[in-house]
Design a protein around this motif. Structure first.
Motif, PDB file in Angstrom:
ATOM      1  N   VAL A   1      13.893 -41.565   6.614  1.00 34.46           N
ATOM      2  CA  VAL A   1      15.050 -41.934   6.284  1.00 34.46           C
ATOM      3  C   VAL A   1      15.061 -42.987   5.083  1.00 34.46           C
ATOM      4  O   VAL A   1      13.804 -44.025   5.142  1.00 34.46           O
ATOM      5  CB  VAL A   1      15.643 -42.991   7.584  1.00 34.46           C
ATOM      6  N   THR A   2      15.636 -43.708   4.573  1.00 33.79           N
ATOM      7  CA  THR A   2      15.715 -44.022   3.629  1.00 33.79           C
ATOM      8  C   THR A   2      16.701 -44.608   2.977  1.00 33.79           C
ATOM      9  O   THR A   2      18.199 -44.706   2.863  1.00 33.79           O
ATOM     10  CB  THR A   2      15.233 -43.315   1.321  1.00 33.79           C
ATOM     11  N   ALA A   3      16.154 -46.161   2.622  1.00 35.47           N
ATOM     12  CA  ALA A   3      17.930 -46.904   2.337  1.00 35.47           C
ATOM     13  C   ALA A   3      17.539 -46.702   0.897  1.00 35.47           C
ATOM     14  O   ALA A   3      17.048 -47.465  -0.336  1.00 35.47           O
ATOM     15  CB  ALA A   3      17.122 -48.498   2.484  1.00 35.47           C
ATOM     16  N   GLU A   4      18.644 -46.377   0.096  1.00 38.68           N
ATOM     17  CA  GLU A   4      18.624 -45.980  -1.614  1.00 38.68           C
ATOM     18  C   GLU A   4      19.990 -47.076  -2.081  1.00 38.68           C
ATOM     19  O   GLU A   4      19.190 -47.002  -3.424  1.00 38.68           O
ATOM     20  CB  GLU A   4      19.773 -44.813  -1.839  1.00 38.68           C
ATOM     21  N   SER A   5      19.972 -48.028  -1.281  1.00 35.40           N
ATOM     22  CA  SER A   5      20.618 -49.108  -2.097  1.00 35.40           C
ATOM     23  C   SER A   5      20.923 -49.614  -0.431  1.00 35.40           C
ATOM     24  O   SER A   5      20.679 -49.180   0.167  1.00 35.40           O
ATOM     25  CB  SER A   5      22.102 -49.316  -2.650  1.00 35.40           C
ATOM     26  N   ALA A   6      21.451 -51.160  -0.785  1.00 32.40           N
ATOM     27  CA  ALA A   6      22.413 -51.927   0.556  1.00 32.40           C
ATOM     28  C   ALA A   6      22.592 -51.484   1.392  1.00 32.40           C
ATOM     29  O   ALA A   6      22.743 -51.904   2.222  1.00 32.40           O
ATOM     30  CB  ALA A   6      22.592 -52.633   0.133  1.00 32.40           C
ATOM     31  N   THR A   7      23.649 -50.497   0.557  1.00 31.45           N
ATOM     32  CA  THR A   7      25.155 -49.229   1.491  1.00 31.45           C
ATOM     33  C   THR A   7      25.350 -48.118   1.276  1.00 31.45           C
ATOM     34  O   THR A   7      25.662 -47.723   1.547  1.00 31.45           O
ATOM     35  CB  THR A   7      26.673 -50.238   0.492  1.00 31.45           C
ATOM     36  N   ARG A   8      23.629 -47.174   0.920  1.00 34.48           N
ATOM     37  CA  ARG A   8      23.867 -46.209   1.068  1.00 34.48           C
ATOM     38  C   ARG A   8      22.239 -45.510   1.745  1.00 34.48           C
ATOM     39  O   ARG A   8      21.339 -46.519   1.200  1.00 34.48           O
ATOM     40  CB  ARG A   8      23.683 -45.671  -0.305  1.00 34.48           C
ATOM     41  N   VAL A   9      22.416 -45.142   3.390  1.00 36.10           N
ATOM     42  CA  VAL A   9      21.328 -44.439   3.254  1.00 36.10           C
ATOM     43  C   VAL A   9      21.328 -43.423   3.751  1.00 36.10           C
ATOM     44  O   VAL A   9      22.258 -42.536   4.055  1.00 36.10           O
ATOM     45  CB  VAL A   9      21.556 -45.312   5.217  1.00 36.10           C
TER      46      VAL A   9
END
Length: 615
Positions: free
Chosen positions: A164-172
């Motif tokens: 699971v990766t938080a690719e940005s503050a609003t994309r997971v």
């Protein structure tokens, strides 16, 4: 509590350049969506529903008590209503489609045609109740916590989530194991999103009574454990105007009254102390609503159809006990339950017997396997008993018109004799070592005593030393989590589109996990393989075939005494609510979110002296 990183990477997966990627406002396991991207509200919602008032009701699911507000671990008796009201999820289910979800925290979902990953693009306006933004890092925290310290149900459900990766503050992004199947996308989409910062000072893995922090429409406002819990609307709820919420969350507050003794609970309802209850007892439904408020029409009895599969409800055998590993003993225990007499005498003839683990669906195995189901079972022919292919799917014996059916007890006795349990001079069943056939049957429900006592009397008539005892709910929770029982009367909800959650109930990985939902300790390679066939099904036809095969194999193992079902919800209400004319067919408990408080009806009952003013 340990702080989990914003990125959890176990296996790095990449998507082939040639893979087709779908980006959508909604998701369905098999691709069909009823509502387009511009929909304004669900068809079963009333967009003009009045706002205000309180929905007061008995505790959900008949849970008799609570001593924890942490609903995600095995410790403690948690209040299930917390999970219903205070947490938002990435997506939310439509109650008029069998498996469709639409964006809530997530504005869109993204996935390739091989389902190797799923990504969610989150709404930047999403907020927790303390005003903190809901971010991808919170999603990562949630999955990490559930995978490592959550209830075994979650650990099994998420076993194919590899990163699971938080690719940005609003994309997971979730990377999924090969063959995880499309159903897992929906499972992760509807998990609650927890606030990582809340757990800086609260231990996720422990039972506690701290007021939890969520991002949903309601907050916990009053807790009087184990009697009452109240949720009131967050006036600044960030998602109030989203299409999935239009016509929903109409009450200012929800209050739940807990009763260990349901007789007391019905008396309180009759007195107007709360205003809605789902009735689980057929005797109460048939004879208990003769109090003045019901006679005057102030209280109504509603039978609301249920389009979901019937609960997998029955008496489950704990095969961790060597005695119950013998299928002949389990078959004997089945014969001792007299459903026909129980239904007519105790249930007022209202129920249908559960033959299947997927009752009231087209996924229920019927007759002799044919076509695609037969072809699937052929893969495991050398691991299955021959009768799977030559005899109809097992249907439990109905019993007779007397509480102790002699023919059934003779059949049960013969099975016990064949298993080496013979009757001695004292009338007790013993094996060759002289050990008495002893079974522990703890339960926490006083209302089921009237059903279980005749059953256990039949077991005693067979020479079985059975100890049936109604114990306090906390003790029962502890015993169930430790598998300290031989028989357990329990009901599990069944998904309209079964998937990875089946591992938690019937899979080998859950058999020895403390507190798991695999009550029987079933660990069978064919069952595991069929569950995986369900998980990776690419069409509803494939799903139906795989579930039928699984159902047939499970039934052949005699792991329970199948219970009973109604096919509807019995709901009693004080006539102060507005209810959509055509309720959605799935998930009654979520449909209540679309009811509303009718002030005119309420004022009329107050004027007649039926209710006190104050709502």
């Amino acid at each position: 509590m340990k702080n989990f990183p914003a990125t959890l990477t176990l296996i790095a997966l990449t998507t082939p350049a040639f893979a087709d990627v779908t980006i959508s406002h909604g998701f369905s396991t098999f691709g069909d969506l009823k509502y387009g991207p511009e929909f304004t509200h669900f068809d079963y919602a009333n967009p003009d529903a009045p706002q205000g008032g309180t929905m007061s009701q008995r505790q959900l699911f008949g849970t008799p008590t609570f001593d924890s507000l942490n609903t995600f671990i095995i410790k403690g008796d948690s209040a299930p209503e917390v999970g219903v009201h205070i947490y938002d999820s990435l997506m939310v289910r439509a109650n008029d489609e069998p498996d469709a979800l639409y964006g809530l925290i997530a504005e869109t979902i993204e996935y390739p045609d091989d389902f190797s990953y799923v990504a969610f693009n989150m709404r930047p306006e999403a907020r927790f109740h303390d005003g903190t933004p809901v971010t991808a890092a919170d999603v990562v925290f949630t999955i990490n916590a559930l995978q490592t310290e959550g209830h075994p149900y979650y650990r099994n459900l998420l076993s194919d989530v590899t990163a699971v990766t938080a690719e940005s503050a609003t994309r997971v992004r979730f990377d999924l194991a090969p063959g995880a199947g499309s159903g897992l996308l929906g499972s992760v989409a509807e998990l609650p999103v927890l606030p990582a910062h809340f757990y800086d000072t609260v231990d996720f893995a422990e039972s506690w009574m701290d007021i939890p922090l969520g991002s949903g429409p309601y907050e916990v406002t009053t807790v009087d454990a184990p009697r009452t819990i109240t949720f009131c609307k967050d006036p600044d709820y960030w998602g109030a105007d989203l299409p999935v919420n239009v016509g929903r969350n109409n009450f200012d507050c929800f209050t739940y009254e807990y009763f260990v003794d349901d007789t007391v609970g019905l008396e309180a309802f009759a007195a107007g102390e709360y205003h809605m209850r789902v009735e689980y007892r057929s005797a109460s439904w048939a004879t208990g609503y003769d109090f003045p408020a019901a006679q005057r029409g102030w209280v109504q009895q509603l039978l609301i159809p249920d389009g979901r599969p019937a609960n997998a409800q029955g008496i489950w055998f704990n095969m961790r006990n060597p005695v119950l590993q013998d299928i002949r003993v389990r078959q004997a225990l089945e014969y001792a339950f007299n459903f026909e007499w129980t239904n007519e005498t105790i249930f007022y003839g209202t129920y249908t017997r559960n033959d299947s683990f997927f009752e009231n669906t087209d996924m229920q195995a019927i007759g002799i396997p044919e076509g695609a189901e037969l072809a699937l079972l052929e893969e495991f022919r050398d691991q299955l008993p021959p009768e799977i292919f030559t005899e109809p799917a097992h249907v439990p014996n109905p019993g007779g018109d007397r509480p102790r059916d002699r023919g059934d007890l003779r059949r049960a006795g013969a099975l016990l004799e064949a298993a080496g349990w013979t009757v001695g001079d004292d009338g007790m069943r013993r094996n060759a070592a002289g050990e008495v056939l002893h079974l522990e049957f703890p339960d926490s429900s006083r209302s089921l005593e009237r059903v279980m006592i005749p059953y256990t009397e039949n077991l005693k008539a067979l020479g079985i030393d059975v100890d049936f005892e109604v114990i306090d709910p906390s003790s029962w929770t502890q015993r169930r989590q430790a598998f300290d029982f031989d028989l357990s009367s329990t009901a599990w909800s069944v998904a309209t589109t079964p998937g990875a959650e089946l591992r938690a109930f019937y899979g080998s990985a859950a058999a020895d996990a403390e507190g798991s939902n695999n009550l029987t300790g079933l660990a069978d390679p064919v069952v595991d393989a069929l569950i995986e066939k369900v998980v990776v099904a690419s069409t509803r036809e494939e799903l139906t075939t795989a579930v039928r095969a699984l159902d047939r194999v499970l039934r052949s193992k005699h792991i329970w005494v199948g219970g009973w079902n109604l096919g509807s919800h019995r709901v009693a209400v004080w006539d102060i609510f507005g209810i959509p004319e055509t309720p959605a067919p799935y998930d009654f408990f979520r449909n209540v979110d679309f009811w509303w408080f009718d002030r005119d009806k309420y004022d009329a009952l107050v004027a007649e002296g039926a209710l006190d003013s104050g709502l």
